[in-house]
Structures are given as structure tokens and as C-alpha cells.
Design a protein around this motif. Structure first.
Motif, PDB file in Angstrom:
ATOM      1  N   ALA A   1       0.826  -1.222  -0.006  1.00 20.40           N
ATOM      2  CA  ALA A   1       0.054  -0.231  -0.093  1.00 20.40           C
ATOM      3  C   ALA A   1       1.117   1.034   0.081  1.00 20.40           C
ATOM      4  O   ALA A   1       2.069   1.213  -0.075  1.00 20.40           O
ATOM      5  CB  ALA A   1      -1.046  -0.104   1.275  1.00 20.40           C
ATOM      6  N   ASP A   2       0.079   2.523   0.063  1.00 22.60           N
ATOM      7  CA  ASP A   2       0.925   3.788   0.133  1.00 22.60           C
ATOM      8  C   ASP A   2       2.000   3.943  -1.083  1.00 22.60           C
ATOM      9  O   ASP A   2       3.108   4.280  -0.620  1.00 22.60           O
ATOM     10  CB  ASP A   2       1.536   3.877   1.336  1.00 22.60           C
ATOM     11  CG  ASP A   2       2.168   5.403   1.759  1.00 22.60           C
ATOM     12  OD1 ASP A   2       1.580   6.222   1.156  1.00 22.60           O
ATOM     13  OD2 ASP A   2       2.999   5.432   2.476  1.00 22.60           O
ATOM     14  N   ARG A   3       1.370   3.439  -2.308  1.00 23.79           N
ATOM     15  CA  ARG A   3       2.342   3.546  -3.330  1.00 23.79           C
ATOM     16  C   ARG A   3       2.531   5.239  -3.736  1.00 23.79           C
ATOM     17  O   ARG A   3       1.469   5.827  -3.965  1.00 23.79           O
ATOM     18  CB  ARG A   3       1.812   2.898  -4.704  1.00 23.79           C
ATOM     19  CG  ARG A   3       1.645   1.535  -4.363  1.00 23.79           C
ATOM     20  CD  ARG A   3       0.918   0.744  -5.471  1.00 23.79           C
ATOM     21  NE  ARG A   3       0.701  -0.738  -5.232  1.00 23.79           N
ATOM     22  CZ  ARG A   3      -0.329  -1.355  -4.351  1.00 23.79           C
ATOM     23  NH1 ARG A   3      -1.082  -0.441  -3.782  1.00 23.79           N
ATOM     24  NH2 ARG A   3      -0.207  -2.573  -4.496  1.00 23.79           N
ATOM     25  N   ARG A   4       3.729   5.656  -3.687  1.00 22.23           N
ATOM     26  CA  ARG A   4       3.960   6.909  -4.111  1.00 22.23           C
ATOM     27  C   ARG A   4       5.363   7.082  -4.874  1.00 22.23           C
ATOM     28  O   ARG A   4       6.099   6.342  -4.826  1.00 22.23           O
ATOM     29  CB  ARG A   4       3.749   7.532  -2.815  1.00 22.23           C
ATOM     30  CG  ARG A   4       5.202   7.569  -1.971  1.00 22.23           C
ATOM     31  CD  ARG A   4       4.809   6.767  -0.646  1.00 22.23           C
ATOM     32  NE  ARG A   4       5.909   6.506   0.422  1.00 22.23           N
ATOM     33  CZ  ARG A   4       6.074   5.636   1.088  1.00 22.23           C
ATOM     34  NH1 ARG A   4       5.233   4.380   0.858  1.00 22.23           N
ATOM     35  NH2 ARG A   4       7.113   5.519   1.863  1.00 22.23           N
ATOM     36  N   ILE A   5       5.273   8.506  -5.673  1.00 21.73           N
ATOM     37  CA  ILE A   5       6.752   8.844  -6.094  1.00 21.73           C
ATOM     38  C   ILE A   5       6.837  10.226  -5.217  1.00 21.73           C
ATOM     39  O   ILE A   5       5.902  10.997  -5.231  1.00 21.73           O
ATOM     40  CB  ILE A   5       6.309   9.278  -7.631  1.00 21.73           C
ATOM     41  CG1 ILE A   5       5.859   8.240  -8.419  1.00 21.73           C
ATOM     42  CG2 ILE A   5       7.691   9.846  -8.212  1.00 21.73           C
ATOM     43  CD1 ILE A   5       6.900   6.963  -8.586  1.00 21.73           C
ATOM     44  N   GLU A   6       7.938  10.269  -4.669  1.00 21.07           N
ATOM     45  CA  GLU A   6       8.463  11.437  -3.677  1.00 21.07           C
ATOM     46  C   GLU A   6       9.777  11.802  -4.061  1.00 21.07           C
ATOM     47  O   GLU A   6      10.538  11.345  -4.587  1.00 21.07           O
ATOM     48  CB  GLU A   6       8.425  11.039  -2.273  1.00 21.07           C
ATOM     49  CG  GLU A   6       9.391   9.601  -1.930  1.00 21.07           C
ATOM     50  CD  GLU A   6       8.905   9.396  -0.530  1.00 21.07           C
ATOM     51  OE1 GLU A   6       7.680   9.378  -0.125  1.00 21.07           O
ATOM     52  OE2 GLU A   6       9.815   8.882   0.061  1.00 21.07           O
ATOM     53  N   PRO A   7       9.997  13.184  -3.526  1.00 23.03           N
ATOM     54  CA  PRO A   7      11.648  13.456  -3.884  1.00 23.03           C
ATOM     55  C   PRO A   7      12.539  12.587  -3.229  1.00 23.03           C
ATOM     56  O   PRO A   7      12.497  12.139  -2.248  1.00 23.03           O
ATOM     57  CB  PRO A   7      11.275  14.927  -3.028  1.00 23.03           C
ATOM     58  CG  PRO A   7      10.026  15.249  -2.997  1.00 23.03           C
ATOM     59  CD  PRO A   7       9.432  13.998  -2.984  1.00 23.03           C
ATOM     60  N   PHE A   8      13.559  12.459  -4.071  1.00 20.17           N
ATOM     61  CA  PHE A   8      14.831  11.672  -3.769  1.00 20.17           C
ATOM     62  C   PHE A   8      15.206  12.176  -2.359  1.00 20.17           C
ATOM     63  O   PHE A   8      15.737  13.406  -2.304  1.00 20.17           O
ATOM     64  CB  PHE A   8      15.824  11.629  -4.621  1.00 20.17           C
ATOM     65  CG  PHE A   8      17.046  10.718  -4.572  1.00 20.17           C
ATOM     66  CD1 PHE A   8      16.729   9.419  -5.177  1.00 20.17           C
ATOM     67  CD2 PHE A   8      17.813  10.784  -3.600  1.00 20.17           C
ATOM     68  CE1 PHE A   8      17.921   8.194  -5.000  1.00 20.17           C
ATOM     69  CE2 PHE A   8      18.965   9.863  -3.214  1.00 20.17           C
ATOM     70  CZ  PHE A   8      18.974   8.899  -4.159  1.00 20.17           C
ATOM     71  N   ALA A   9      15.472  11.752  -1.374  1.00 19.23           N
ATOM     72  CA  ALA A   9      16.081  12.069   0.011  1.00 19.23           C
ATOM     73  C   ALA A   9      16.616  11.116   0.869  1.00 19.23           C
ATOM     74  O   ALA A   9      16.510   9.824   0.645  1.00 19.23           O
ATOM     75  CB  ALA A   9      14.796  12.858   0.691  1.00 19.23           C
ATOM     76  N   ASP A  10      17.391  11.416   1.649  1.00 15.59           N
ATOM     77  CA  ASP A  10      17.953  10.393   2.616  1.00 15.59           C
ATOM     78  C   ASP A  10      16.751   9.444   3.478  1.00 15.59           C
ATOM     79  O   ASP A  10      15.566  10.118   3.640  1.00 15.59           O
ATOM     80  CB  ASP A  10      18.845  11.194   3.769  1.00 15.59           C
ATOM     81  CG  ASP A  10      20.159  11.671   2.975  1.00 15.59           C
ATOM     82  OD1 ASP A  10      20.361  11.052   1.860  1.00 15.59           O
ATOM     83  OD2 ASP A  10      20.808  12.335   3.828  1.00 15.59           O
TER      84      ASP A  10
END
Length: 368
Positions: free
Chosen positions: A55-64
Motif C-alpha cells: 500500500a501507500d504507493r507513491r513517487i516522492e522527492p529523492f532524499a535520505d
């Protein structure tokens, strides 16, 4: 732990990066990227729990990442990963090479490590979603590509020795050029001394971090002896060749046949390996998959019945092998240069990947 689902790219919710790389910054980073050191602006993610599944499929900013110090991946190595590439064709489309095979292998690796398998449609949807958002990072020059690194890790905060009850899937992307510095050239191979990659019943056929961590000391041994890569022998008898640190190996014989170690559970079944075998057999070549002893390989090199050798894998595609080295021998394969069949295989395979030749096998999948 296989799960069935029907997931598409639109189900990956997108949070745009607040300050993505500018066109100028991106061009500088992509000019001559060192393999695996330049990353795109975003990452695809999904979370698994026993109750919700994936679940909680997402595209997000690359980050640590933020991980609890007790996360299971840090203590018990619950981790698997994959590697594949996206290629920009001359018509501007972006295509993947046999991604279904990578999805199946990742699922098998996850099962071996007691992690939940990510279904094929979810695997492919995450790639489509990320490539769509970071499309400007897909190279269009020469034989550069966008390397994709999916991974699954156990993140539950627990020191109990059992499968993690919280798991994260991530997909990273890196624009890449040649895997070896200086481009494609014949490499020297050191035969591992005192080390083995995997044993029967172990995790040799899974693509998991521990296998690669264990290969680093023998890889250093190879470099200390002036070699580029290390060749592992079997753990049971220390006699039969298996694979390099991250590539499968082939020997071309004078009679036209091609030999490669059979997959027994201790060797990673490479997607490029399978493609090479299909190309060879479709061209009328005999491909022999069987146990090959180091002594037999050496004898073939010495008497000229082995005329070429090469290694193959996603990152390097196909790499000619020039030398085989150990404490008691140092032999040149053929004339030390790229063999004719090795060169043909590499050209044929990359021509399909980049759309310069007909895709007779249906290997390429358009994502953009």
C-alpha cells in the motif's frame, strides 16, 4: 508471500520535488556519470504490512532515509534488489529490456529471504510512474541508459530473529554510461583463492546484498593482483567455475559451441545470460550448460580449443575476458582481444536494446 493485484502507474501518487535539478545541472551530471553515483530527482516507494499488504504507493522527492536503529535490514540483512535499464530510442520512446524477468527474479529472491514478493504489475507500474516523472533523466546519447535499482528491505524495529512485519519497496534511477572506466575492453580475471560466493542451499540464486558484501574481499584480492574481476569456484569441491562477482561467464570453443556453467542454485540466473543463450541458439550455435572445471577451462585455453571467453550482466552487458590469473598460472584467452562472437553478441544485444535492430524475441517493453 506472493500477492495478486492489478496496479497501474496512476496508483503511484506523485509529490513533485520542490527544487529539482535544472536543465543545466542535469546536463552536467549526465555528461559523464560514474556508474551508480548520479541519481534522478525522485524515487518510487510502497509499504507492506501483514494487514494492508502492499500500500501507500507513491513517487516522492529523492532524499535520505530515516530508519530505526533496530530495523531488521540493519541486523539480519533482510534485503533483495534488482537491476535493469531503460533505453531511449531514436523516436523518443523509452523502453525496458525484459522487465518481466527481473520482476520474477525479484519475487523469487524475496521469497528466499522471507520478504513479501512485489507482484509483476506493481513492479512494472512503479517503473512506469518513476520514468514518467523523471523522463528528462533518460539519456539519449551514445549507449548511455537509465539504470533502475528496485529494492525491498525489512524496516520493522525489532531485534527478534524472524521475518520483518514492515517492509519498504523503493525504486531508484541513475543515468549511466559504460560500467567499466575507459569503455568496453577485455578484462583480466583472478580466480578466487580461499573464498566462495555461495554454497548449496544458501542464497546464491537470490539477488541479495549479503552475496555482494561477501564478494568484496575476494574482489580486492583480484585488484591486488592487477585484475579487474574475480571468478568464483564451487564451494563443495573448489573445482568448478561458477560466476564472477556480478556477472555470468561463457567460453567459446573452436568447434563453434559455447559453454557456460549450469544453474544449480548457487549461481544467479542472469537475465542477460538467458538472452545470450537464446541469441546463440537461434543463430544455430550449440550452447552447453554443464559443470566446467577450472582445469578443463585452462586446458582448453592452453591447447586453443577455447578461443574466446566473456562475461555478461545488466550493468556491463557483455565484456570480453582477456586473461585468467591465479598464483600458479597466468594465461591469455585467444589473442587477448575481443573475440568475433563476443563482439557480435554485444552488438546484436545492444542493437535490440536501443531500437537499432528488430526485436525478434519481443524483449522490449515501452514505458514512455
Amino acid at each position: 508471500m506472493d500477492e495478486r493485484s492489478t496496479v497501474n502507474a496512476e496508483q503511484y501518487a506523485v509529490t513533485p520535488h520542490p527544487s529539482p535539478a535544472s536543465a543545466e545541472q542535469r546536463a552536467t551530471l549526465m555528461a559523464a556519470p560514474i556508474f551508480g553515483e548520479v541519481f534522478t530527482d525522485h524515487v518510487a516507494r510502497a509499504t507492506w504490512t501483514p494487514d494492508a499488504g502492499w500500500a501507500d504507493r507513491r513517487i516522492e522527492p529523492f532524499a535520505d532515509l530515516t530508519l530505526h536503529p533496530g530495523a531488521t535490514v540493519l541486523h539480519y540483512g533482510q534485503q533483495v534488489f534488482e537491476g535493469l535499464k531503460a533505453y531511449r530510442w531514436a523516436d523518443g520512446t523509452v523502453r525496458l529490456f525484459r522487465p518481466e524477468a527481473n520482476a520474477a527474479r525479484m519475487a523469487a529472491s524475496a521469497t528466499r529471504l522471507s520478504l513479501p514478493a512485489l507482484p509483476e504489475d506493481d513492479f512494472l507500474a512503479s517503473i512506469s510512474a518513476l520514468v514518467s516523472v523523471d523522463r528528462d533523466w533518460v539519456p539519449s546519447e551514445g549507449e548511455a541508459s537509465l539504470y533502475l535499482r528496485p529494492l525491498i528491505i525489512g524496516t520493522e524495529a525489532s531485534l527478534a530473529v524472524r521475518p520483518s512485519r514492515r517492509v519498504e519497496y523503493m525504486l531508484l534511477a541513475c543515468p549511466v554510461g559504460s560500467y567499466f572506466s575507459g569503455g568496453v575492453k577485455p578484462v583480466s580475471i583472478w580466480v578466487a583463492q580461499g573464498f566462495h560466493r555461495a554454497g548449496a542451499g544458501g542464497t546464491g540464486q537470490a539477488k541479495t546484498a549479503g552475496n555482494y558484501a561477501a564478494s568484496m574481499q575476494p574482489q580486492q584480492q583480484a585488484q591486488d593482483h592487477g585484475c579487474d574481476q574475480v571468478l568464483f569456484l564451487d564451494a563443495r569441491e573448489d573445482r568448478y567455475i561458477e560466476e564472477l562477482g556480478g556477472m555470468n561467464v561463457f567460453a567459446v570453443r573452436r568447434d563453434g559451441s559455447v559453454w557456460t556453467p549450469r544453474v544449480t542454485g548457487t549461481i544467479l540466473e542472469g537475465v542477460t545470460r538467458a538472452s545470450v543463450i537464446e541469441l546463440l541458439r537461434s543463430s544455430g550455435r550449440e550452447v552447453v550448460e554443464r559443470d566446467i572445471s577450472l582445469a578443463e577451462l585452462r586446458a582448453g585455453i592452453d591447447d586453443g580449443s577455447v578461443v574466446e571467453a566473456f562475461a555478461c550482466g545488466t550493468a556491463a552487458v557483455i565484456t570480453p575476458i582477456a586473461r585468467l590469473v591465479a598464483p600458479d598460472f597466468d594465461v591469455i584467452v585467444g589473442d587477448g582481444g575481443p573475440g568475433a562472437l563476443t563482439a557480435w553478441l554485444r552488438e546484436t544485444l545492444t542493437d535490440v536494446q536501443y531500437g537499432r535492430a528488430e526485436d525478434r524475441f519481443g524483449w522490449m517493453r515501452q514505458v514512455l
